[in-house]
Design a protein around this motif. Structure first.
Motif, mmCIF file in Angstrom:
data_model
loop_
_atom_site.group_PDB
_atom_site.id
_atom_site.type_symbol
_atom_site.label_atom_id
_atom_site.label_comp_id
_atom_site.label_asym_id
_atom_site.label_seq_id
_atom_site.Cartn_x
_atom_site.Cartn_y
_atom_site.Cartn_z
ATOM 1 N N VAL A 99 40.976 45.424 -39.926
ATOM 2 C CA VAL A 99 41.605 46.403 -40.816
ATOM 3 C C VAL A 99 41.449 45.972 -42.272
ATOM 4 O O VAL A 99 41.126 46.785 -43.145
ATOM 5 C CB VAL A 99 43.090 46.614 -40.454
ATOM 6 C CG1 VAL A 99 43.791 47.489 -41.483
ATOM 7 C CG2 VAL A 99 43.222 47.230 -39.056
ATOM 8 N N LEU A 100 41.657 44.684 -42.550
ATOM 9 C CA LEU A 100 41.533 44.190 -43.925
ATOM 10 C C LEU A 100 40.099 44.303 -44.440
ATOM 11 O O LEU A 100 39.877 44.613 -45.616
ATOM 12 C CB LEU A 100 42.033 42.750 -44.025
ATOM 13 C CG LEU A 100 43.527 42.559 -43.759
ATOM 14 C CD1 LEU A 100 43.880 41.080 -43.809
ATOM 15 C CD2 LEU A 100 44.378 43.366 -44.718
ATOM 16 N N LEU A 101 39.127 44.081 -43.577
ATOM 17 C CA LEU A 101 37.720 44.229 -43.950
ATOM 18 C C LEU A 101 37.418 45.682 -44.331
ATOM 19 O O LEU A 101 36.801 45.953 -45.374
ATOM 20 C CB LEU A 101 36.825 43.783 -42.798
ATOM 21 C CG LEU A 101 35.329 43.912 -43.001
ATOM 22 C CD1 LEU A 101 34.859 42.991 -44.113
ATOM 23 C CD2 LEU A 101 34.599 43.588 -41.707
ATOM 24 N N VAL A 102 37.883 46.613 -43.523
ATOM 25 C CA VAL A 102 37.680 48.033 -43.817
ATOM 26 C C VAL A 102 38.411 48.412 -45.105
ATOM 27 O O VAL A 102 37.868 49.127 -45.949
ATOM 28 C CB VAL A 102 38.128 48.902 -42.620
ATOM 29 C CG1 VAL A 102 38.164 50.376 -42.992
ATOM 30 C CG2 VAL A 102 37.200 48.670 -41.430
ATOM 31 N N LEU A 103 39.620 47.922 -45.268
ATOM 32 C CA LEU A 103 40.373 48.161 -46.498
ATOM 33 C C LEU A 103 39.578 47.703 -47.715
ATOM 34 O O LEU A 103 39.467 48.444 -48.702
ATOM 35 C CB LEU A 103 41.715 47.438 -46.451
ATOM 36 C CG LEU A 103 42.494 47.382 -47.765
ATOM 37 C CD1 LEU A 103 42.950 48.758 -48.187
ATOM 38 C CD2 LEU A 103 43.658 46.425 -47.647
ATOM 39 N N ASP A 104 39.044 46.485 -47.661
ATOM 40 C CA ASP A 104 38.252 45.965 -48.783
ATOM 41 C C ASP A 104 37.104 46.887 -49.134
ATOM 42 O O ASP A 104 36.868 47.183 -50.309
ATOM 43 C CB ASP A 104 37.670 44.590 -48.443
ATOM 44 C CG ASP A 104 38.561 43.459 -48.866
ATOM 45 O OD1 ASP A 104 39.556 43.692 -49.574
ATOM 46 O OD2 ASP A 104 38.251 42.316 -48.500
ATOM 47 N N GLU A 105 36.373 47.330 -48.126
ATOM 48 C CA GLU A 105 35.205 48.172 -48.382
ATOM 49 C C GLU A 105 35.588 49.527 -48.963
ATOM 50 O O GLU A 105 35.004 49.974 -49.943
ATOM 51 C CB GLU A 105 34.375 48.348 -47.106
ATOM 52 C CG GLU A 105 33.738 47.078 -46.617
ATOM 53 C CD GLU A 105 32.813 46.430 -47.635
ATOM 54 O OE1 GLU A 105 32.170 47.145 -48.441
ATOM 55 O OE2 GLU A 105 32.736 45.183 -47.650
ATOM 56 N N LEU A 106 36.579 50.181 -48.370
ATOM 57 C CA LEU A 106 36.978 51.496 -48.859
ATOM 58 C C LEU A 106 37.590 51.420 -50.250
ATOM 59 O O LEU A 106 37.288 52.238 -51.127
ATOM 60 C CB LEU A 106 37.949 52.164 -47.883
ATOM 61 C CG LEU A 106 37.420 52.488 -46.489
ATOM 62 C CD1 LEU A 106 38.488 53.213 -45.678
ATOM 63 C CD2 LEU A 106 36.129 53.276 -46.538
ATOM 64 N N ALA A 107 38.454 50.429 -50.472
ATOM 65 C CA ALA A 107 39.102 50.282 -51.778
ATOM 66 C C ALA A 107 38.087 49.895 -52.853
ATOM 67 O O ALA A 107 38.113 50.432 -53.964
ATOM 68 C CB ALA A 107 40.218 49.243 -51.694
ATOM 69 N N SER A 108 37.186 48.987 -52.530
ATOM 70 C CA SER A 108 36.161 48.583 -53.503
ATOM 71 C C SER A 108 35.278 49.758 -53.886
ATOM 72 O O SER A 108 34.938 49.942 -55.057
ATOM 73 C CB SER A 108 35.304 47.446 -52.949
ATOM 74 O OG SER A 108 36.084 46.284 -52.798
ATOM 75 N N ASN A 109 34.896 50.571 -52.894
ATOM 76 C CA ASN A 109 34.088 51.747 -53.198
ATOM 77 C C ASN A 109 34.824 52.704 -54.121
ATOM 78 O O ASN A 109 34.233 53.263 -55.049
ATOM 79 C CB ASN A 109 33.678 52.475 -51.917
ATOM 80 C CG ASN A 109 32.514 51.816 -51.228
ATOM 81 O OD1 ASN A 109 31.870 50.925 -51.774
ATOM 82 N ND2 ASN A 109 32.242 52.243 -50.011
ATOM 83 N N ALA A 110 36.111 52.912 -53.862
ATOM 84 C CA ALA A 110 36.897 53.809 -54.719
ATOM 85 C C ALA A 110 36.983 53.264 -56.140
ATOM 86 O O ALA A 110 36.897 54.020 -57.113
ATOM 87 C CB ALA A 110 38.288 54.014 -54.144
#
Length: 133
Positions: free
Chosen positions: A55-66
């Motif tokens: 979940v934290l890995l996905v969070l990092d990717e989505l938040a970084s993209n935003a």
């Protein structure tokens, strides 16, 4: 799985908890990690830590993209039920996320049970559903 027009929450509304927080810049990512971990562990005591890492890995990717490609106010939403965590990152850009543009969304696709995006009312939401069991 991506969808711009037909979006249904991939989680059952019953027995789910929803929380959200603002995301201003990359300095907010450690706080977002702590917040996400606290929500997951608070809702699912004894959760497998490998699932938390996913979940934290996905969070990092989505938040970084935003933060890199989005605009305006950004918000992270997290909805948790017994089987899945749904992460949603909203920004005020209507430019869609490009799945083949880099490795980030490829990683999200490989770790999540499903992901997608929708552009509506001057905002973009990119979401991913991560299995917790």
């Amino acid at each position: 799985m991506t969808s711009d027009d037909r979006y249904e929450s991939p989680l059952t509304a019953q027995a789910a908890v929803h929380c959200d927080m603002s995301l201003t810049d990359r300095d907010d990512l450690p706080q977002a990690h702590q917040w996400t971990r606290a929500v997951l562990e608070g809702q699912l005591p004894g959760i497998d830590q490998d699932r938390v890492v996913d979940v934290l890995l996905v969070l990092d990717e989505l938040a970084s993209n935003a933060l890199l490609h989005g605009a305006g106010r950004r918000r992270i939403g997290l909805t948790v039920d017994e089987e899945h965590a749904l992460l949603e990152v909203v920004d005020e850009s209507t430019r869609p996320a490009i799945p083949d543009g880099g490795l980030g969304l490829q990683l999200v696709k490989s770790v999540s049970a499903g992901w997608g995006q929708r552009v509506r009312d001057g905002r973009k939401t990119v979401w991913a559903r991560v299995a917790l069991s």
